[in-house]
Structure formats: structure tokens, C-alpha cells
Write a protein that holds these residues in place. Sequence first.
Motif, PDB file in Angstrom:
ATOM      1  N   LEU A 199       0.430  -0.892   0.243  1.00 24.84           N
ATOM      2  CA  LEU A 199       0.341  -0.052   0.220  1.00 24.84           C
ATOM      3  C   LEU A 199       1.311   1.217  -0.016  1.00 24.84           C
ATOM      4  O   LEU A 199       2.419   1.228   0.061  1.00 24.84           O
ATOM      5  N   VAL A 200      -0.085   2.232  -0.278  1.00 21.60           N
ATOM      6  CA  VAL A 200       0.955   3.811  -0.329  1.00 21.60           C
ATOM      7  C   VAL A 200      -0.730   4.857   0.842  1.00 21.60           C
ATOM      8  O   VAL A 200      -0.737   4.669   0.334  1.00 21.60           O
ATOM      9  N   HIS A 201       0.161   5.132   1.869  1.00 14.70           N
ATOM     10  CA  HIS A 201      -0.348   5.870   2.684  1.00 14.70           C
ATOM     11  C   HIS A 201       0.231   7.107   2.909  1.00 14.70           C
ATOM     12  O   HIS A 201       0.844   8.111   1.639  1.00 14.70           O
ATOM     13  N   ARG A 202      -1.180   8.400   2.712  1.00 15.58           N
ATOM     14  CA  ARG A 202      -1.299   9.328   2.588  1.00 15.58           C
ATOM     15  C   ARG A 202      -1.554  10.004   3.803  1.00 15.58           C
ATOM     16  O   ARG A 202      -2.425   9.497   4.273  1.00 15.58           O
ATOM     17  N   GLU A 203      -1.177  11.583   4.316  1.00 15.70           N
ATOM     18  CA  GLU A 203      -1.580  12.632   5.711  1.00 15.70           C
ATOM     19  C   GLU A 203      -1.250  13.298   5.284  1.00 15.70           C
ATOM     20  O   GLU A 203      -0.878  14.311   4.569  1.00 15.70           O
ATOM     21  N   VAL A 204      -2.519  14.377   5.453  1.00 15.38           N
ATOM     22  CA  VAL A 204      -2.872  15.690   4.797  1.00 15.38           C
ATOM     23  C   VAL A 204      -1.929  16.287   5.903  1.00 15.38           C
ATOM     24  O   VAL A 204      -1.815  16.455   7.203  1.00 15.38           O
ATOM     25  N   VAL A 205      -0.908  17.361   5.611  1.00 15.30           N
ATOM     26  CA  VAL A 205      -0.156  18.200   6.574  1.00 15.30           C
ATOM     27  C   VAL A 205      -0.170  19.726   6.659  1.00 15.30           C
ATOM     28  O   VAL A 205      -0.242  19.816   5.755  1.00 15.30           O
ATOM     29  N   THR A 206      -0.202  20.168   7.800  1.00 12.70           N
ATOM     30  CA  THR A 206      -0.631  21.325   8.260  1.00 12.70           C
ATOM     31  C   THR A 206       0.713  21.887   8.940  1.00 12.70           C
ATOM     32  O   THR A 206       1.435  21.281   9.515  1.00 12.70           O
ATOM     33  N   ALA A 207       1.009  23.611   8.665  1.00  7.26           N
ATOM     34  CA  ALA A 207       1.444  23.958   9.812  1.00  7.26           C
ATOM     35  C   ALA A 207       1.601  24.479  11.513  1.00  7.26           C
ATOM     36  O   ALA A 207       0.241  24.427  11.797  1.00  7.26           O
ATOM     37  N   ASP A 208       2.690  23.842  12.381  1.00  6.85           N
ATOM     38  CA  ASP A 208       2.331  23.387  13.661  1.00  6.85           C
ATOM     39  C   ASP A 208       3.763  24.362  14.270  1.00  6.85           C
ATOM     40  O   ASP A 208       5.106  23.522  13.984  1.00  6.85           O
ATOM     41  N   GLY A 209       3.204  25.690  13.914  1.00  2.00           N
ATOM     42  CA  GLY A 209       4.547  26.586  13.981  1.00  2.00           C
ATOM     43  C   GLY A 209       6.397  26.808  13.189  1.00  2.00           C
ATOM     44  O   GLY A 209       5.848  26.613  12.259  1.00  2.00           O
ATOM     45  N   SER A 210       7.025  26.062  14.267  1.00  4.91           N
ATOM     46  CA  SER A 210       8.127  25.992  12.762  1.00  4.91           C
ATOM     47  C   SER A 210       8.027  24.819  12.623  1.00  4.91           C
ATOM     48  O   SER A 210       9.348  24.480  11.845  1.00  4.91           O
ATOM     49  N   PHE A 212       5.609  20.927  11.415  1.00  5.92           N
ATOM     50  CA  PHE A 212       4.479  20.524  11.051  1.00  5.92           C
ATOM     51  C   PHE A 212       4.151  19.049  11.759  1.00  5.92           C
ATOM     52  O   PHE A 212       3.865  18.335  12.808  1.00  5.92           O
ATOM     53  N   ARG A 213       2.182  19.729  11.333  1.00  7.09           N
ATOM     54  CA  ARG A 213       1.784  18.159  11.640  1.00  7.09           C
ATOM     55  C   ARG A 213       0.854  17.467  10.643  1.00  7.09           C
ATOM     56  O   ARG A 213       0.840  18.058   9.821  1.00  7.09           O
ATOM     57  N   SER A 214       0.960  16.591  10.750  1.00  7.53           N
ATOM     58  CA  SER A 214      -0.177  15.779   9.584  1.00  7.53           C
ATOM     59  C   SER A 214      -1.046  14.893  10.431  1.00  7.53           C
ATOM     60  O   SER A 214      -0.704  14.200  11.217  1.00  7.53           O
ATOM     61  N   ARG A 215      -2.400  14.523   9.413  1.00  7.66           N
ATOM     62  CA  ARG A 215      -3.330  13.006  10.063  1.00  7.66           C
ATOM     63  C   ARG A 215      -3.940  12.278   9.145  1.00  7.66           C
ATOM     64  O   ARG A 215      -3.605  12.996   7.700  1.00  7.66           O
ATOM     65  N   ARG A 216      -4.299  11.573   8.802  1.00  2.00           N
ATOM     66  CA  ARG A 216      -5.381  10.652   7.978  1.00  2.00           C
ATOM     67  C   ARG A 216      -5.684  12.039   7.093  1.00  2.00           C
ATOM     68  O   ARG A 216      -7.204  12.962   8.614  1.00  2.00           O
ATOM     69  N   GLU A 218      -9.869  13.286   6.249  1.00  2.00           N
ATOM     70  CA  GLU A 218     -10.815  12.389   7.015  1.00  2.00           C
ATOM     71  C   GLU A 218     -12.092  11.182   5.885  1.00  2.00           C
ATOM     72  O   GLU A 218     -12.353  10.281   6.552  1.00  2.00           O
ATOM     73  N   ASP A 219     -11.355  10.904   4.908  1.00  2.00           N
ATOM     74  CA  ASP A 219     -12.647   9.783   3.810  1.00  2.00           C
ATOM     75  C   ASP A 219     -11.112   8.436   3.561  1.00  2.00           C
ATOM     76  O   ASP A 219     -11.709   7.840   3.129  1.00  2.00           O
ATOM     77  N   GLU A 220     -10.092   8.924   4.364  1.00  2.00           N
ATOM     78  CA  GLU A 220      -9.402   7.371   4.990  1.00  2.00           C
ATOM     79  C   GLU A 220      -8.812   7.491   5.892  1.00  2.00           C
ATOM     80  O   GLU A 220      -7.688   6.670   6.456  1.00  2.00           O
ATOM     81  N   SER A 221      -9.607   7.528   7.277  1.00  3.02           N
ATOM     82  CA  SER A 221      -9.440   7.352   8.670  1.00  3.02           C
ATOM     83  C   SER A 221      -9.165   5.791   8.767  1.00  3.02           C
ATOM     84  O   SER A 221      -9.353   5.358   9.684  1.00  3.02           O
ATOM     85  N   ALA A 222      -9.472   4.798   8.227  1.00  2.93           N
ATOM     86  CA  ALA A 222      -9.817   3.302   7.880  1.00  2.93           C
ATOM     87  C   ALA A 222      -9.182   3.051   6.603  1.00  2.93           C
ATOM     88  O   ALA A 222     -10.234   1.419   6.312  1.00  2.93           O
ATOM     89  N   SER A 223      -9.037   3.684   5.895  1.00  2.00           N
ATOM     90  CA  SER A 223      -8.225   3.386   4.653  1.00  2.00           C
ATOM     91  C   SER A 223      -7.056   3.410   3.769  1.00  2.00           C
ATOM     92  O   SER A 223      -6.626   4.170   4.836  1.00  2.00           O
ATOM     93  N   GLU A 224      -7.209   2.897   3.057  1.00  2.00           N
ATOM     94  CA  GLU A 224      -5.837   3.858   2.319  1.00  2.00           C
ATOM     95  C   GLU A 224      -5.333   4.506   1.340  1.00  2.00           C
ATOM     96  O   GLU A 224      -6.254   4.036   0.248  1.00  2.00           O
ATOM     97  N   PHE A 225      -4.662   5.263   0.689  1.00  2.00           N
ATOM     98  CA  PHE A 225      -4.833   5.767  -0.157  1.00  2.00           C
ATOM     99  C   PHE A 225      -4.946   5.691  -2.118  1.00  2.00           C
ATOM    100  O   PHE A 225      -5.940   4.993  -2.814  1.00  2.00           O
ATOM    101  N   LEU A 226      -4.304   4.093  -1.585  1.00  2.00           N
ATOM    102  CA  LEU A 226      -3.768   3.319  -2.915  1.00  2.00           C
ATOM    103  C   LEU A 226      -3.753   1.398  -1.761  1.00  2.00           C
ATOM    104  O   LEU A 226      -2.161   1.604  -1.171  1.00  2.00           O
ATOM    105  N   ALA A 227      -4.103   0.526  -1.752  1.00  2.00           N
ATOM    106  CA  ALA A 227      -4.007  -0.520  -1.500  1.00  2.00           C
ATOM    107  C   ALA A 227      -4.111  -1.280  -2.889  1.00  2.00           C
ATOM    108  O   ALA A 227      -4.947  -1.215  -3.716  1.00  2.00           O
TER     109      ALA A 227
END
Length: 262
Positions: A199-210, A212-216, A218-227
Motif C-alpha cells: 500500500l501507499v499511505h497518505r496524510e494531510v500536512v499542516t503548519a505547526d509553529g516552526s 508541521f503536523r500530519s493526520r489521516r 477524513e475519507d481515509e480514516s480506516a483505509s489507504e490512498f492506494l492498496a
Amino acid sequence: VPLGAAPNTRFPRDTDDDGRADDVKTLYEGFGEGNQQHRVNGLRWGLDNWLYVGNGDSGGKIRSLQTGETVDVRSRDLRIAPDTGRLEAISGNTQFGICRDDSGNWFGGNNSHPVWHYVLDDTYLRRNPHFAPPAVKREISEHPGAARIYPISKTLERFNNPNSANHFTSACSPLIYRDRLLGEDYYGNVFTCEPVHNLVHREVVTADGSSFRSRRAEDESASEFLASTDHWFRPAMIRTGPDGAPWIADMHRLVLEQPARI
């Protein structure tokens, strides 16, 4: 384009346009040759026109054949200037696949840690040899380390660490997606290959001070971008292609692990 071929970095050229490299020049030497999963890799251009290299956890005392200069890259990665032969150690180290975003922030990881951000640059830290800095890298995922993943292939018998099934064990080649072909919501996302689980996993990256933070997503909370259900599907590298789409190199083999690990 220079190529990593431990213990060397080489520059092959086709001088007579026959599609074969007839002139191969060794630029740097000294990279560790150990485990095939832990060799020099990456080679990504930075905004500063240096070529950034992951040392693969094998380290080495790297020597430029152009200048004679040497650098110890134990626990660090490397950047090189192939045209002049210069080289410098950088913050690291990355097991397989070093990448950057549009602003020049660098990211890496290892088999159980899909992505981290190199917050502190070794270029500045080594100015003061008497200063003991904190960790230079930061895991950015809200579920760091060997997090749960969701393959669609059937779990096969494991020869080691059976408790690690359905968790990251072979994370590699993180990619900060820098195009918008997939849609605006995908720009700046991080994609990570996980060949053990097909599989290939994806996370959304957002700025967090100096950093970053990343999270799954919403539509891949229990699935993967590519599997894939195909156990031979082994995505080992992902890059943004010239058309803006993610291009994936499939190692495509049944037994992924190398003998020493089995």
C-alpha cells in the motif's frame, strides 16, 4: 544525473547518443555497503542547487574524488555539489527517501516511522562544537511510529515480528506532493510507501509553529490512498511525475525481506 551505488556516487553519461552510458565517473566514495535496505539513496535537488542524499543508516566516511575532502555521515545525511565536488553533512539520518516541500523544508523517516521533519539544520548546529542540541527531527504524525494501517491484501505468514502485522514495518520514500493535479486538497500532503503491506499511505500536512503536523484524511480514516490485494505489489518509491501525478516504482516480488532478516 548522479546515481547512488554504494560505496560510491557515480555520474554516468551517454556521450554518443546510443542510449548507453559509455562514460561513468565516480564522484564520491566511502558509503557503507551493509544491508541492502540501508544504502545510500535519495538524491533530491534542493532549492540551494545542492543534491541531498540519504545515507540509509549505513553511515561512512565520504570522500570527494574531486577535492579530497572527507565528511563522516554517521547519524547524519549528506548534501553534495557534483559540479565542484563539495560535500557537507546535514541533519539526519534518513533510511530511504529524503524529500522537501516548496519552501525547502526537509523530511525523512525509517521503516517504522513514516515521516519526520528535520527541524534543526546541522549547518547551524556545528558552528558551536560545545553545544549539545536537542533532537534535530520531529515526528509530525498525530499517530507517530509504527501506526495502524489498513491493507486489503491477506496477511501472510511472517518470519519475524508477527505482532507487527497491519502496522508500519517498511515505511519508505516519503513524498511531499507539490502539484495540484489530484486537486487542491492534495497539495502538500505526504505520501509514504509501505511495501510489506502492499500500500501507499497518505496524510494531510499542516503548519505547526516552526514545524508541521500530519493526520489521516477524513475519507481515509480506516483505509489507504492506494492498496492492492496482490502480495507481489511492493511500492518502493514514489515521486511526482512530469504530468503532476504521483509515479510509483513497484519492486514487484513475493519475498521482500533480505536473508539476514529472515
